[in-house]
Design a protein around this motif. Structure first.
Motif, PDB file in Angstrom:
ATOM      1  N   GLY A 245      67.132  40.246  25.196  1.00 23.33           N
ATOM      2  CA  GLY A 245      65.928  41.073  25.415  1.00 23.33           C
ATOM      3  C   GLY A 245      66.324  42.515  25.666  1.00 23.33           C
ATOM      4  O   GLY A 245      67.024  43.132  24.855  1.00 23.33           O
ATOM      5  N   LEU A 311      65.462  31.926  28.485  1.00 20.37           N
ATOM      6  CA  LEU A 311      64.913  31.380  27.239  1.00 20.37           C
ATOM      7  C   LEU A 311      63.447  31.769  27.064  1.00 20.37           C
ATOM      8  O   LEU A 311      62.740  31.958  28.063  1.00 20.37           O
ATOM      9  N   PRO A 312      62.958  31.845  25.810  1.00 18.03           N
ATOM     10  CA  PRO A 312      61.512  32.023  25.616  1.00 18.03           C
ATOM     11  C   PRO A 312      60.783  30.853  26.283  1.00 18.03           C
ATOM     12  O   PRO A 312      61.156  29.697  26.078  1.00 18.03           O
TER      13      PRO A 312
HETATM   14  C1  LIG Z   1      62.352  35.788  27.716  1.00 14.99           C
HETATM   15  S1  LIG Z   1      63.047  36.947  26.642  1.00 14.99           S
HETATM   16  C2  LIG Z   1      64.528  37.468  27.445  1.00 14.99           C
HETATM   17  C3  LIG Z   1      64.284  38.671  28.301  1.00 14.99           C
HETATM   18  C4  LIG Z   1      65.540  39.295  28.818  1.00 14.99           C
HETATM   19  N1  LIG Z   1      66.241  38.434  29.756  1.00 14.99           N
HETATM   20  C5  LIG Z   1      65.199  40.624  29.488  1.00 14.99           C
HETATM   21  O1  LIG Z   1      65.340  40.766  30.702  1.00 14.99           O
HETATM   22  O2  LIG Z   1      64.713  41.522  28.796  1.00 14.99           O
HETATM   23  C6  LIG Z   1      63.653  35.920  25.386  1.00 14.99           C
HETATM   24  C7  LIG Z   1      64.360  36.665  24.257  1.00 14.99           C
HETATM   25  O3  LIG Z   1      64.903  35.705  23.358  1.00 14.99           O
HETATM   26  C8  LIG Z   1      64.868  36.264  22.068  1.00 14.99           C
HETATM   27  N2  LIG Z   1      65.039  35.169  21.102  1.00 14.99           N
HETATM   28  C9  LIG Z   1      64.147  34.200  20.771  1.00 14.99           C
HETATM   29  N3  LIG Z   1      64.716  33.369  19.876  1.00 14.99           N
HETATM   30  C10 LIG Z   1      65.976  33.800  19.662  1.00 14.99           C
HETATM   31  C11 LIG Z   1      67.061  33.358  18.873  1.00 14.99           C
HETATM   32  N4  LIG Z   1      66.947  32.281  18.089  1.00 14.99           N
HETATM   33  N5  LIG Z   1      68.198  34.062  18.898  1.00 14.99           N
HETATM   34  C12 LIG Z   1      68.336  35.162  19.683  1.00 14.99           C
HETATM   35  N6  LIG Z   1      67.334  35.637  20.443  1.00 14.99           N
HETATM   36  C13 LIG Z   1      66.176  34.962  20.450  1.00 14.99           C
HETATM   37  C14 LIG Z   1      63.543  36.967  22.015  1.00 14.99           C
HETATM   38  O4  LIG Z   1      63.540  37.959  21.001  1.00 14.99           O
HETATM   39  C15 LIG Z   1      63.454  37.558  23.436  1.00 14.99           C
HETATM   40  O5  LIG Z   1      63.942  38.882  23.487  1.00 14.99           O
END
Ligand SMILES: C[S@@+](CC[C@H](N)C(=O)[O-])C[C@H]1O[C@@H](n2cnc3c(N)ncnc32)[C@H](O)[C@@H]1O
Length: 389
Positions: A245, A311-312
């Motif tokens: 993120g 994780l999402p």
């Molecule tokens: C809950 S957010 C994480 C937020 C981060 N910890 C922050 O403080 O900004 C989840 C992130 O996982 C990413 N994401 C989702 N699926 C993914 C994948 N297959 N590979 C890499 N990133 C992924 C999304 O784009 C998102 O930025």
């Protein structure tokens, strides 16, 4: 603009017999910290590690708003302001238990302020913490913030007025305002127990100074720091956040202490850009990539010591259906890149799904699960260790 507020005069209050009721519950040199609800025990681990002279006095929770860690410290308190897992730090001004279950409770609140608070000492501590000194010719402004749990025969605001009035009586030259005050005094009523604190930290403690770029679902820095603590940081860590993120977990790991290498990435270009902006040219050596966390071809098998990942949840980002496949493939890839004995610290609101997928893969042993409430949303931090294959 800061607006001066008048305290309602109200009716005359009869004297109450206060024997035993206004006796202080905590001794001098007692502090408390706010945490995200659920993380108060993690915060205690940080306090214990960084300030070994402290003694644990208890944990409290204020509904879904905050966890409280209460502790004694007969030593320099300034390192408290450098804690990473807590949102704010306070010095206790007054405390009591057995608040009467009737309207006499209001008199007891006023009496706690009148009888217990050592204002010169409190101001000295506040001055050391914040550097604030009233300029000659200016007024000291204050405000009171009240949090109440349990049922009481008075309204929260009535309790607050009585405390404001007692503070004003003790400090006739102070001015009560609605916001932007120099002094912030918190009245916490936990059922029949009262803890009054003076805030020593400012908002950079919880919001940090490095977050220039924000993304939706960006993690609260104190939660990211708690995940770092749970990874048991070591000087030679290769630390990975595969879904970084805006980079909060990576930056908290960098600030926590020495490491060998930081690795991070995200599937979205704008997330990678936000991490790069927040990292700037600090926290080296660090590599940030746009990638799919379920297929990290650039990372050799068994080369990572620790993973921290948010994780999402399938609410704001992703969906419950997408998570089915994502969680399974993510766990398989983390099992590949982590060395045996390496740690995976993972936060999710979709914790039933994660538990289910963990049972299926069997590559990880659960060390600990920490429930946490994030802006009203229930989530869990899983602390996992990679088993020998
Ligand atoms: C809950 S957010 C994480 C937020 C981060 N910890 C922050 O403080 O900004 C989840 C992130 O996982 C990413 N994401 C989702 N699926 C993914 C994948 N297959 N590979 C890499 N990133 C992924 C999304 O784009 C998102 O930025």
């Amino acid at each position: 603009m800061t607006r001066q507020r008048k305290i309602p005069t109200g009716k005359k209050h009869k004297r109450v017999s206060r024997a035993g009721v206004t006796k202080s519950l905590f001794s001098a040199n007692t502090y408390y910290a706010h945490t995200m609800p659920g993380l108060e025990k993690i915060a205690w681990r940080e306090v214990e590690q960084k300030l070994p002279a402290s003694t644990l006095l208890g944990f409290r929770t204020m509904r879904e708003q905050n966890g409280f860690l209460i502790f004694g410290l007969n030593d320099d308190f300034l390192p408290l302001l450098k804690l990473r897992t807590v949102e704010d730090v306070f010095v206790v001004l007054a405390s009591g238990e057995k608040l009467p279950p009737d309207r006499e409770g209001l008199d007891v609140l006023a009496a706690l302020i009148k009888d217990q608070v050592n204002w010169p000492r409190a101001l000295k501590i506040h001055r050391e913490a914040t550097g604030y000194r009233p300029k000659p010719g200016t007024w000291t402004t204050f405000r009171v913030i009240t949090r109440v749990s349990g049922r009481h025969p008075f309204h929260r605001k009535e309790g607050q007025y009585r405390v404001e009035k007692a503070i004003q009586a003790a400090n006739s030259r102070w001015v009560l305002v609605d916001d932007d005050s120099m002094l912030e005094i918190w009245l916490n009523i936990f059922e029949r127990e009262v803890v009054v604190g003076l805030r020593l930290s400012n908002q950079t403690m919880r919001h940090r100074a490095y977050k220039f770029e924000h993304l939706p679902a960006s993690l609260r820095p104190t939660v990211a720091a708690s995940m770092v603590l749970l990874s048991e940081p070591e000087d030679d860590d290769v630390f990975l956040d595969p879904m970084c993120g805006a980079g909060t977990i990576l930056i908290e790991r960098a600030i926590w202490g020495r490491y060998q290498q930081l690795l991070g990435g995200d599937i979205r270009r704008e997330a990678v850009a936000a991490t790069l902006a927040n990292v700037g040219n600090k926290y080296k050596p660090i590599k940030i990539r746009q990638w799919d966390a379920t297929n990290l071809a650039s990372i050799p098998s068994g080369s990572v010591d620790k993973v921290g990942c948010n994780l999402p949840f399938g609410q704001q980002i992703g969906s419950k259906t997408e998570n089915e496949k994502l969680y399974e493939q993510f766990l398989a890839e983390m099992a590949r890149v982590l060395r045996p004995g390496g740690r995976l610290v993972v936060l999710t609101g979709d914790f039933h799904l994660l538990s289910h997928k963990l049972r299926a893969i069997a590559a990880f042993r659960i060390l600990e699960i920490v429930p946490v409430t994030l802006l009203g949303v229930k989530a869990k931090i899983f602390v996992l260790v990679r088993q020998d294959s």
